[in-house]
Design a protein around this motif. Structure first.
Motif, PDB file in Angstrom:
ATOM      1  N   GLU A  38       0.840  -1.201   0.000  1.00 46.49           N
ATOM      2  CA  GLU A  38       0.000   0.000   0.000  1.00 46.49           C
ATOM      3  C   GLU A  38       0.874   1.250   0.000  1.00 46.49           C
ATOM      4  OE1 GLU A  38      -3.657   2.037   2.574  1.00 46.49           O
ATOM      5  OE2 GLU A  38      -2.445   0.437   3.451  1.00 46.49           O
ATOM      6  N   ASP A  39       0.759   2.033  -1.062  1.00 48.61           N
ATOM      7  CA  ASP A  39       1.461   3.300  -1.183  1.00 48.61           C
ATOM      8  C   ASP A  39       0.535   4.411  -0.690  1.00 48.61           C
ATOM      9  OD1 ASP A  39       2.750   5.613  -1.881  1.00 48.61           O
ATOM     10  OD2 ASP A  39       2.874   5.188  -4.029  1.00 48.61           O
ATOM     11  N   ALA A  40       0.759   4.815   0.561  1.00 46.71           N
ATOM     12  CA  ALA A  40      -0.026   5.899   1.166  1.00 46.71           C
ATOM     13  C   ALA A  40       0.787   7.184   1.226  1.00 46.71           C
ATOM     14  CB  ALA A  40      -0.490   5.490   2.567  1.00 46.71           C
ATOM     15  N   ALA A  41       1.737   7.343   0.295  1.00 47.20           N
ATOM     16  CA  ALA A  41       2.637   8.497   0.302  1.00 47.20           C
ATOM     17  C   ALA A  41       1.877   9.813   0.272  1.00 47.20           C
ATOM     18  CB  ALA A  41       3.594   8.416  -0.899  1.00 47.20           C
ATOM     19  N   GLU A  42       0.778   9.872  -0.495  1.00 44.29           N
ATOM     20  CA  GLU A  42       0.032  11.112  -0.654  1.00 44.29           C
ATOM     21  C   GLU A  42      -1.119  11.234   0.335  1.00 44.29           C
ATOM     22  OE1 GLU A  42      -1.224  11.261  -4.735  1.00 44.29           O
ATOM     23  OE2 GLU A  42       0.802  10.990  -5.519  1.00 44.29           O
ATOM     24  N   SER A  43      -1.379  10.185   1.122  1.00 42.80           N
ATOM     25  CA  SER A  43      -2.636  10.148   1.881  1.00 42.80           C
ATOM     26  C   SER A  43      -2.467  10.047   3.389  1.00 42.80           C
ATOM     27  CB  SER A  43      -3.495   8.972   1.382  1.00 42.80           C
ATOM     28  OG  SER A  43      -2.855   7.732   1.620  1.00 42.80           O
ATOM     29  N   LEU A  44      -1.312  10.465   3.926  1.00 41.88           N
ATOM     30  CA  LEU A  44      -1.121  10.427   5.373  1.00 41.88           C
ATOM     31  C   LEU A  44      -2.244  11.187   6.069  1.00 41.88           C
ATOM     32  CD1 LEU A  44       0.553   9.762   7.894  1.00 41.88           C
ATOM     33  CD2 LEU A  44       1.865  11.865   7.466  1.00 41.88           C
ATOM     34  N   GLY A  45      -2.885  10.531   7.027  1.00 44.60           N
ATOM     35  CA  GLY A  45      -3.977  11.151   7.762  1.00 44.60           C
ATOM     36  C   GLY A  45      -5.351  10.893   7.184  1.00 44.60           C
ATOM     37  N   ALA A  46      -5.413  10.344   5.961  1.00 41.42           N
ATOM     38  CA  ALA A  46      -6.701  10.006   5.360  1.00 41.42           C
ATOM     39  C   ALA A  46      -7.249   8.724   5.978  1.00 41.42           C
ATOM     40  CB  ALA A  46      -6.553   9.848   3.851  1.00 41.42           C
ATOM     41  N   GLU A  47      -8.580   8.607   6.030  1.00 49.08           N
ATOM     42  CA  GLU A  47      -9.219   7.464   6.671  1.00 49.08           C
ATOM     43  C   GLU A  47     -10.226   6.803   5.736  1.00 49.08           C
ATOM     44  OE1 GLU A  47      -9.598   8.382  11.335  1.00 49.08           O
ATOM     45  OE2 GLU A  47     -10.598   9.867  10.058  1.00 49.08           O
ATOM     46  N   TYR A  48     -10.423   5.497   5.965  1.00 47.80           N
ATOM     47  CA  TYR A  48     -11.380   4.710   5.179  1.00 47.80           C
ATOM     48  C   TYR A  48     -12.261   3.916   6.143  1.00 47.80           C
ATOM     49  CZ  TYR A  48     -13.127   1.493   1.585  1.00 47.80           C
ATOM     50  OH  TYR A  48     -13.913   0.760   0.735  1.00 47.80           O
ATOM     51  N   PHE A  49     -13.559   3.875   5.867  1.00 43.24           N
ATOM     52  CA  PHE A  49     -14.516   3.177   6.735  1.00 43.24           C
ATOM     53  C   PHE A  49     -14.540   1.711   6.321  1.00 43.24           C
ATOM     54  CE2 PHE A  49     -19.017   2.531   8.319  1.00 43.24           C
ATOM     55  CZ  PHE A  49     -18.689   2.707   9.657  1.00 43.24           C
ATOM     56  N   SER A  50     -13.783   0.910   7.037  1.00 42.99           N
ATOM     57  CA  SER A  50     -13.532  -0.471   6.634  1.00 42.99           C
ATOM     58  C   SER A  50     -14.462  -1.449   7.347  1.00 42.99           C
ATOM     59  CB  SER A  50     -12.080  -0.844   6.943  1.00 42.99           C
ATOM     60  OG  SER A  50     -11.839  -2.202   6.670  1.00 42.99           O
ATOM     61  N   THR A  51     -14.948  -2.411   6.581  1.00 43.94           N
ATOM     62  CA  THR A  51     -15.732  -3.506   7.157  1.00 43.94           C
ATOM     63  C   THR A  51     -15.035  -4.838   6.942  1.00 43.94           C
ATOM     64  OG1 THR A  51     -16.993  -3.770   5.100  1.00 43.94           O
ATOM     65  CG2 THR A  51     -17.913  -2.305   6.775  1.00 43.94           C
ATOM     66  N   TYR A  52     -13.773  -4.763   6.538  1.00 43.34           N
ATOM     67  CA  TYR A  52     -13.034  -5.984   6.213  1.00 43.34           C
ATOM     68  C   TYR A  52     -11.916  -6.160   7.222  1.00 43.34           C
ATOM     69  CZ  TYR A  52     -11.123  -9.602   3.114  1.00 43.34           C
ATOM     70  OH  TYR A  52     -10.697 -10.791   2.570  1.00 43.34           O
ATOM     71  N   SER A  53     -11.899  -7.261   7.918  1.00 36.81           N
ATOM     72  CA  SER A  53     -10.996  -7.471   9.045  1.00 36.81           C
ATOM     73  C   SER A  53      -9.544  -7.579   8.611  1.00 36.81           C
ATOM     74  CB  SER A  53     -11.386  -8.746   9.797  1.00 36.81           C
ATOM     75  OG  SER A  53     -10.447  -9.032  10.820  1.00 36.81           O
ATOM     76  N   GLN A  54      -8.654  -7.089   9.453  1.00 35.74           N
ATOM     77  CA  GLN A  54      -7.225  -7.312   9.260  1.00 35.74           C
ATOM     78  C   GLN A  54      -6.785  -8.631   9.876  1.00 35.74           C
ATOM     79  OE1 GLN A  54      -6.007  -5.591   6.719  1.00 35.74           O
ATOM     80  NE2 GLN A  54      -4.182  -5.071   7.836  1.00 35.74           N
ATOM     81  N   ASP A  55      -7.645  -9.222  10.698  1.00 34.00           N
ATOM     82  CA  ASP A  55      -7.284 -10.462  11.383  1.00 34.00           C
ATOM     83  C   ASP A  55      -7.538 -11.662  10.486  1.00 34.00           C
ATOM     84  OD1 ASP A  55      -6.633  -9.078  13.722  1.00 34.00           O
ATOM     85  OD2 ASP A  55      -8.735  -9.032  14.334  1.00 34.00           O
ATOM     86  N   VAL A  56      -6.525 -12.478  10.312  1.00 32.90           N
ATOM     87  CA  VAL A  56      -6.633 -13.645   9.446  1.00 32.90           C
ATOM     88  C   VAL A  56      -7.039 -14.863  10.258  1.00 32.90           C
ATOM     89  CG1 VAL A  56      -5.384 -15.150   7.851  1.00 32.90           C
ATOM     90  CG2 VAL A  56      -4.871 -12.697   7.920  1.00 32.90           C
ATOM     91  N   ASP A  57      -8.035 -15.608   9.772  1.00 33.67           N
ATOM     92  CA  ASP A  57      -8.442 -16.858  10.398  1.00 33.67           C
ATOM     93  C   ASP A  57      -7.332 -17.885  10.208  1.00 33.67           C
ATOM     94  OD1 ASP A  57      -9.598 -19.593  10.567  1.00 33.67           O
ATOM     95  OD2 ASP A  57     -11.458 -18.498  10.939  1.00 33.67           O
ATOM     96  N   THR A  58      -6.790 -18.386  11.296  1.00 39.19           N
ATOM     97  CA  THR A  58      -5.638 -19.288  11.202  1.00 39.19           C
ATOM     98  C   THR A  58      -5.992 -20.617  10.547  1.00 39.19           C
ATOM     99  OG1 THR A  58      -6.084 -20.061  13.455  1.00 39.19           O
ATOM    100  CG2 THR A  58      -4.484 -18.271  13.189  1.00 39.19           C
ATOM    101  N   THR A  59      -7.266 -20.964  10.533  1.00 37.39           N
ATOM    102  CA  THR A  59      -7.697 -22.218   9.918  1.00 37.39           C
ATOM    103  C   THR A  59      -7.884 -22.072   8.413  1.00 37.39           C
ATOM    104  OG1 THR A  59      -8.828 -22.865  11.947  1.00 37.39           O
ATOM    105  CG2 THR A  59      -9.436 -24.042   9.923  1.00 37.39           C
ATOM    106  N   THR A  60      -8.624 -21.016   8.012  1.00 35.07           N
ATOM    107  CA  THR A  60      -8.930 -20.833   6.591  1.00 35.07           C
ATOM    108  C   THR A  60      -7.936 -19.925   5.886  1.00 35.07           C
ATOM    109  OG1 THR A  60     -10.345 -18.907   6.989  1.00 35.07           O
ATOM    110  CG2 THR A  60     -11.377 -21.093   7.121  1.00 35.07           C
ATOM    111  N   GLY A  61      -7.193 -19.113   6.662  1.00 35.64           N
ATOM    112  CA  GLY A  61      -6.269 -18.166   6.063  1.00 35.64           C
ATOM    113  C   GLY A  61      -6.957 -16.955   5.460  1.00 35.64           C
ATOM    114  N   ARG A  62      -8.232 -16.743   5.760  1.00 40.83           N
ATOM    115  CA  ARG A  62      -8.984 -15.639   5.176  1.00 40.83           C
ATOM    116  C   ARG A  62      -9.426 -14.635   6.238  1.00 40.83           C
ATOM    117  NH1 ARG A  62     -10.271 -16.564  -0.020  1.00 40.83           N
ATOM    118  NH2 ARG A  62     -10.124 -18.688  -0.826  1.00 40.83           N
ATOM    119  N   ARG A  63      -9.664 -13.422   5.755  1.00 40.67           N
ATOM    120  CA  ARG A  63     -10.212 -12.395   6.624  1.00 40.67           C
ATOM    121  C   ARG A  63     -11.730 -12.437   6.550  1.00 40.67           C
ATOM    122  NH1 ARG A  63      -5.466 -10.546   4.496  1.00 40.67           N
ATOM    123  NH2 ARG A  63      -4.070  -9.423   5.879  1.00 40.67           N
ATOM    124  N   SER A  64     -12.391 -11.802   7.468  1.00 39.52           N
ATOM    125  CA  SER A  64     -13.844 -11.855   7.503  1.00 39.52           C
ATOM    126  C   SER A  64     -14.413 -10.463   7.731  1.00 39.52           C
ATOM    127  CB  SER A  64     -14.311 -12.786   8.622  1.00 39.52           C
ATOM    128  OG  SER A  64     -13.813 -12.336   9.873  1.00 39.52           O
TER     129      SER A  64
END
Length: 447
Positions: free
Chosen positions: A177-203
């Motif tokens: 992720e190149d956030a060089a131009e966007s320091l301080g910008a925010e995004y309303f995320s509904t996608y988890s950063q935590d990976v399920d250790t069993t499936t390897g996917r985020r939820s």
């Protein structure tokens, strides 16, 4: 060019985006000087790494000489994780394709070449002017073997990063992720950063506002002289992985091994941030939000002042993103475009009543001693990358026309925005009166 001889030029130039100093910077520079910490270690570096990590919302930040250095080391990390250790004379991505944002500065994508990879450029979407998720999905259909995506957030506006992250995960691809131009910008995320250790996917999880620079597997920001806050130069690698942060610190200081002499088992670089530069950044950090507020006010004044013209501002999704409004940009409506052409270095346009073109507006702005600039020319149209593939929603964007068969519209969103768009003077020291004069010049361009 339309006549603006009656509009008085500014005595002091109004810049596109110049550094805004507050005084605290000098205190920390002086501290580095007086304590003789003039190298790539010191209290300023330690402080900015801690403060930026806390501000952005990641665990570790590594201060480097430029945002480009951060992107390079992020790209190398991704290559080594995907394809293993490589010989000293061979890049970590040698022989592999990488999907990259198309409408961006070349510093986003050049690190792929540094590491021997082949960039494949992904078309732009109109909602935010960033990488188009639909085109990215199409690219994975054409090149299913690709395992790395490099995405940039243009002009401080977050792209559709949840969608992009999800597509990457579905294909087992890493994300830089190149956030060089966007320091301080925010995004309303509904996608988890935590990976399920069993499936390897985020939820999907409870929605939360997150800053850009935290969505990738490897992330970079910039403190270049024209950015929202600056060190005159400098950048940072951002991560939640201690081992990745430690590796970047090692690589950025010439990869010296733990030996009583200089021993090197990996290629290294002189990429660490100076403690003096870090002093400038340290003095800037408390003013990040005020700079964002000033930039937003500039954007809103342009939007209001130009609403009666056949133009629009660079767009963003107000429900899902909070840009930092680094640069305010203008897009001319298609039916209001005067004839204009660009070569590799020169341009030519026709001045037509009731219409205008980006270069005419830029020339008129320049005539009153203010600085604008063209939109980033898409990477797939740059001479150095003409042999690289370019993917849009229809498939490969190369060779779309046919001399004998009408195949319909040529789909190239990035080049359309480049052809009709420009960046307006966006310096946060610009006064409302100065901005009103620039708005008047833009009105004259359509007379």
């Amino acid at each position: 060019m339309k006549d603006i001889s009656d509009i008085k030029p500014f005595e002091k130039k109004v810049w596109l985006s110049s550094p805004t100093m507050h005084g605290d910077e000098l205190k920390y520079i002086t501290e580095a000087y007086e304590t003789n910490w003039m190298s790539t270690v010191g209290a300023n570096i330690n402080s900015v790494e801690t403060e930026i990590a806390e501000k952005v919302g990641c665990k570790y930040a590594v201060a480097l000489s430029a945002g480009t250095a951060a992107l390079h080391l992020a790209t190398r990390l991704a290559g080594e994780k995907l394809y293993g250790i490589h010989p000293a004379n061979r890049g970590s991505l040698a022989g592999h394709k990488v999907f990259c944002s198309d409408m961006t500065f070349d510093a986003t994508v050049n690190p792929v070449a540094y590491e021997g990879g082949e960039a494949v450029f992904i078309d732009t979407e109109r909602d935010t002017w960033n990488m188009d998720p639909e085109s990215l999905a199409k690219a994975f259909e054409i090149y299913p073997e690709v395992k790395l995506v490099v995405v940039a957030h243009l002009y401080g506006t977050p792209g559709k990063i949840d969608e992009i992250r999800k597509i990457c995960d579905e294909h087992g691809a890493l994300l830089v992720e190149d956030a060089a131009e966007s320091l301080g910008a925010e995004y309303f995320s509904t996608y988890s950063q935590d990976v399920d250790t069993t499936t390897g996917r985020r939820s999907v999880v409870e929605a939360v506002w997150r800053e850009t620079g935290t969505f990738g597997d490897y992330n970079a920001i910039s403190f270049n002289g024209n950015k929202i806050i600056t060190g005159s130069s400098g950048g940072m690698f951002l991560t939640d992985s201690k081992s990745d942060a430690d590796k970047v610190r090692k690589w950025s200081t010439q990869s010296r091994e733990a030996a009583p002499w200089y021993q090197h088992e990996e290629i290294g670089y002189n990429y660490r941030m100076s403690n003096v530069i870090a002093g400038v950044v340290r003095g800037q950090i408390p003013y990040l939000q005020s700079h964002i507020d000033q930039k937003r006010a500039i954007y809103e004044r342009y939007k209001e002042g130009l609403k009666d013209l056949p133009v629009s501002m660079n767009p963003y999704d107000a429900e899902k993103s909070r840009p930092n409004f680094w640069l305010s940009c203008l897009l001319i409506d298609k039916d209001a475009m005067a004839p204009a052409v660009r070569g590799d270095k020169d341009y030519l346009y026709q001045s037509v009543a009731g219409k205008s073109s980006p270069q005419e507006i830029l020339d008129m702005i320049s005539a009153i001693n203010a600085e604008g600039r063209p939109i980033w020319k898409p990477m797939h149209a740059q001479p150095i990358y003409l042999s690289h593939d370019f993917i849009n929603r229809k498939g490969s964007g190369r060779g779309q026309s046919n001399a004998y068969i009408d195949e319909g519209e040529v789909w190239d969103v990035g080049m359309d925005i480049f052809r009709r768009g420009l960046c307006l003077p966006s310096d946060n020291k610009m006064t409302a009166e100065e901005q009103d004069r620039i708005i008047e010049v833009i009105h004259r361009a359509f007379e």
